[in-house]
Design an enzyme around this catalytic site. Structure first.
Site, short mmCIF file in Angstrom:
data_model
loop_
_atom_site.label_atom_id
_atom_site.label_comp_id
_atom_site.label_asym_id
_atom_site.label_seq_id
_atom_site.Cartn_x
_atom_site.Cartn_y
_atom_site.Cartn_z
N ARG A 16 1.13 -1.56 0.10
CA ARG A 16 0.23 -0.19 0.27
C ARG A 16 0.89 1.00 -0.17
O ARG A 16 0.02 2.08 -0.36
CB ARG A 16 -0.98 0.17 0.65
CG ARG A 16 -2.03 -1.21 1.16
CD ARG A 16 -3.12 -1.16 2.27
NE ARG A 16 -1.96 -2.51 3.49
CZ ARG A 16 -2.56 -2.85 4.22
NH1 ARG A 16 -3.47 -2.46 4.39
NH2 ARG A 16 -1.50 -3.28 5.07
N THR A 79 1.11 -12.59 8.53
CA THR A 79 2.07 -12.82 10.13
C THR A 79 2.17 -14.01 10.53
O THR A 79 3.12 -13.82 11.77
CB THR A 79 0.81 -11.14 10.92
OG1 THR A 79 0.18 -11.95 10.68
CG2 THR A 79 1.24 -10.15 10.53
N GLU A 155 -9.95 -10.25 10.90
CA GLU A 155 -9.00 -9.42 9.75
C GLU A 155 -10.33 -8.47 9.17
O GLU A 155 -11.81 -9.24 8.63
CB GLU A 155 -8.56 -9.72 8.45
CG GLU A 155 -7.60 -10.29 9.49
CD GLU A 155 -6.18 -9.18 9.87
OE1 GLU A 155 -5.82 -8.05 9.56
OE2 GLU A 155 -5.90 -9.31 11.50
C1 UD1 Z 1 -1.84 -6.59 10.71
C2 UD1 Z 1 -2.82 -7.30 11.86
C3 UD1 Z 1 -4.70 -6.87 12.09
C4 UD1 Z 1 -3.86 -5.30 12.67
C5 UD1 Z 1 -3.22 -4.79 12.26
C6 UD1 Z 1 -1.61 -3.53 13.18
C7 UD1 Z 1 -2.73 -9.54 10.69
C8 UD1 Z 1 -3.74 -10.76 10.30
N1 UD1 Z 1 -3.42 -8.29 11.15
O1 UD1 Z 1 -2.32 -5.96 10.11
O2 UD1 Z 1 -5.13 -7.70 13.11
O3 UD1 Z 1 -5.09 -4.84 13.02
O4 UD1 Z 1 -1.64 -5.26 11.52
O5 UD1 Z 1 -1.18 -2.40 12.75
O6 UD1 Z 1 -1.74 -9.69 11.52
N2 UD1 Z 1 4.79 -8.82 7.84
C9 UD1 Z 1 6.10 -10.10 7.52
N3 UD1 Z 1 5.52 -11.05 6.70
C10 UD1 Z 1 4.73 -10.79 6.12
C11 UD1 Z 1 3.10 -10.25 6.28
C12 UD1 Z 1 3.62 -9.42 7.54
O7 UD1 Z 1 6.92 -9.31 8.34
O8 UD1 Z 1 4.51 -12.14 5.46
C13 UD1 Z 1 5.08 -7.33 9.07
C14 UD1 Z 1 5.20 -6.18 7.76
O9 UD1 Z 1 6.59 -6.26 7.60
C15 UD1 Z 1 4.53 -5.38 9.07
C16 UD1 Z 1 3.21 -6.50 9.62
O10 UD1 Z 1 4.53 -7.77 9.53
O11 UD1 Z 1 5.34 -4.65 10.27
C17 UD1 Z 1 2.07 -5.93 10.03
O12 UD1 Z 1 1.68 -6.62 8.14
P1 UD1 Z 1 0.41 -5.71 7.25
O13 UD1 Z 1 0.45 -6.41 6.64
O14 UD1 Z 1 0.88 -4.45 7.81
O15 UD1 Z 1 -0.23 -6.00 8.04
P2 UD1 Z 1 -1.47 -5.16 8.83
O16 UD1 Z 1 -2.77 -6.04 7.04
O17 UD1 Z 1 -1.51 -4.19 8.76
CA CA Z 2 0.09 -2.51 9.38
#
Ligand code: UD1
Ligand code: CA
Length: 463
Positions: A16, A79, A155
């Site tokens: 995004r 995550t 989510e």
């Molecule tokens: C996530 C949460 C959501 C919460 C929000 C808060 C999940 C599924 N959802 O959503 O419930 O309200 O954060 O800000 O966890 N990352 C990895 N590996 C991956 C995917 C992501 O390391 O495969 C890391 C990203 O770099 C980031 C963090 O995890 O720092 C969160 O990922 P992001 O995609 O921003 O999650 P949200 O959609 O915001």
């Molecule tokens: Ca996030």
């Protein structure tokens, strides 16, 4: 307190953001956003800090500092999948695992500490940091049962209409019992709208297996503001910037116009210094006491001592000693050292040079690769000609020398102590001490020349 490890998720691309760079290294007040999360975890007293990297991992790892271990998530499958990657390094670890998303730089160590206490007091297996948001769009929602206990997290993309109305959100900060966490992760699937392994699903798994899940609700929800796009990057940066400015003001620094002052986290400023509007202080910069900085300055990686004034100027990687004034409109370039009570005036550029105490370079000068002694005066328009098109050369000007206006000093050249350089000279050879050097052609007077010339011209017109 139990042994505690922090696990920071920083492997995602951050689609995004619409960026070629990984989201977590986008800067908030001069630092990669994830660096704040790392520093805050360490301040909260965790025993170990693991950062999960993946998308452009090398680029991320090289920008981060501190006693941290990196674990790679080669494919970014969500995550939950990210946390699984730490299983190996935490094998046999018994204690708390604090999991934090890398995109929430405003989180404070106070909150993490309070949450750890709450987690241990209640013997939770999992504690989720939550908050009520007036506009919860984009966040995972906390679904509670009739008795108010957390049941699961849903989510945004998977939520029903009713669930979307829930205002309580998941912050992306959790504390787990290490063993329960890794056991539950084994049962995780990716059966959801995004086809990802959600860490958030672990909550329900732990709960269904008889574990105790609880929440820790924050009153001040600004702390958990996540950054997913550049609008949120600007919003979070603004809050961070104000935090930095407020800390400085409370420690005795006057900030004339906080709306228009940009100071990075590592900058140190002494008391009674006044920072005027439009000032940017960056990197490892320290400013002493009783200084006047600004308006409209940029000072980066520099050391400015007490009672210095800098206005409308740029200073990079340099040192300015006590009582000196710089500007307006000066440019102090890297590796310069300006002595005590020096005057660097308007339109003066200094590069990789040392300027001795009480020296004056008041206007319109270029000083590059030079060593200038004490009580020297450089007149308007003095140029140190340091570059011959091939190499840079050094010029030395000894104490108390006086260089007249518009002189060129062709480097390398040595100007002796107390010597004078006549205005307009082009100096190519060393000048011994206590001497006057004149290097320009003599003035010639041709009396009546203009009248004669005009007659000539007028005669031509009548032809
Ligand atoms: C996530 C949460 C959501 C919460 C929000 C808060 C999940 C599924 N959802 O959503 O419930 O309200 O954060 O800000 O966890 N990352 C990895 N590996 C991956 C995917 C992501 O390391 O495969 C890391 C990203 O770099 C980031 C963090 O995890 O720092 C969160 O990922 P992001 O995609 O921003 O999650 P949200 O959609 O915001
Ligand atoms: Ca996030």
């Amino acid at each position: 307190m139990l042994n505690t490890a922090a696990l920071i998720l920083a492997a995602g691309q951050g689609t995004r953001m619409k960026s070629n760079y990984p989201k977590v290294v986008h800067k908030v007040c001069g630092h990669p956003m994830v660096q704040y999360v790392i520093d805050t975890s360490l301040q909260a007293g965790v025993d170990k800090c693991i950062v999960i990297t993946g998308f452009k991992a090398q680029e991320v790892e090289k920008q981060l500092k501190g006693p941290i271990d990196f674990v790679r998530q080669e494919e970014q499958l969500g995550t939950g999948h990210a946390v699984m990657q730490a299983h190996r390094v935490l094998a046999g670890f018994k204690g708390n695992v604090v999991v934090l998303n890398g995109d929430i730089p405003l989180i404070t160590s106070r909150t993490i500490k309070k949450m750890l206490m709450h987690h241990e007091e209640n013997s939770y297996d999992c504690c989720v940091l939550t908050a009520e948001l007036p506009d919860p769009v984009g966040y995972g929602r906390i679904v509670r049962d009739k008795r108010g206990n957390i049941k699961r997290i849903v989510e945004e993309k998977d939520a029903t209409k009713v669930e979307k109305h829930i205002k309580e959100i998941n912050s992306g900060v959790y504390i787990f019992n290490a063993q329960k966490l890794f056991e539950a992760l084994k049962a995780l699937d990716n059966d959801n709208k995004q086809g990802e392994y959600y860490l958030t699903d672990v909550i329900e798994i732990i709960k269904n297996r008889g574990g105790i899940v609880g929440g820790f609700k924050l009153e001040d929800h600004t702390e958990i503001k996540g950054i997913n796009n550049r609008i949120q990057l600007a919003e979070v940066s603004e809050i961070m910037r104000n935090r930095i400015l407020e800390n400085l003001m409370l420690s005795g620094v006057t900030i004339q116009d906080p709306q228009n002052t940009y100071i990075e986290k590592e900058v140190v400023i002494g008391r009674d210094t006044v920072v005027y509007s439009g000032t940017h202080l960056e990197g490892k910069t320290s400013i002493g006491e009783d200084c006047r900085i600004g308006p409209n300055c940029r000072i980066k990686d520099s050391r400015v001592e007490d009672r210095v004034e800098v206005a409308y100027s740029v200073v990079v990687k340099s040192r300015i000693k006590t009582g000196s004034t710089v500007g307006p409109f000066a440019y102090i370039r890297p590796d310069s050292e300006i002595g005590k009570h020096v005057k660097i005036g308007d339109f003066v550029e200094i590069k990789k040079s040392k300027v001795g105490d009480y020296t004056k370079i008041s206007h319109l000068a270029y000083v590059g690769d030079a060593r200038i002694g004490e009580e020297v005066n450089l007149g308007a328009g003095v140029i140190i000609v340091n570059y011959d098109g091939y190499k840079k050369h050094q010029t030395i000007i000894q104490d108390k020398a006086f260089v007249g206006c518009n002189a060129n000093l062709i480097s390398p050249v040595n100007i002796g102590e107390g010597s004078y350089i006549a205005a307009g000279s082009t100096i190519t050879d060393d000048v011994p001490e206590d001497s006057l050097a004149i290097a320009r052609s003599r003035q010639v007077i041709k009396k009546g020349w203009p009248t004669k010339k005009r007659k000539e011209w007028e005669g031509k017109q009548h032809e």
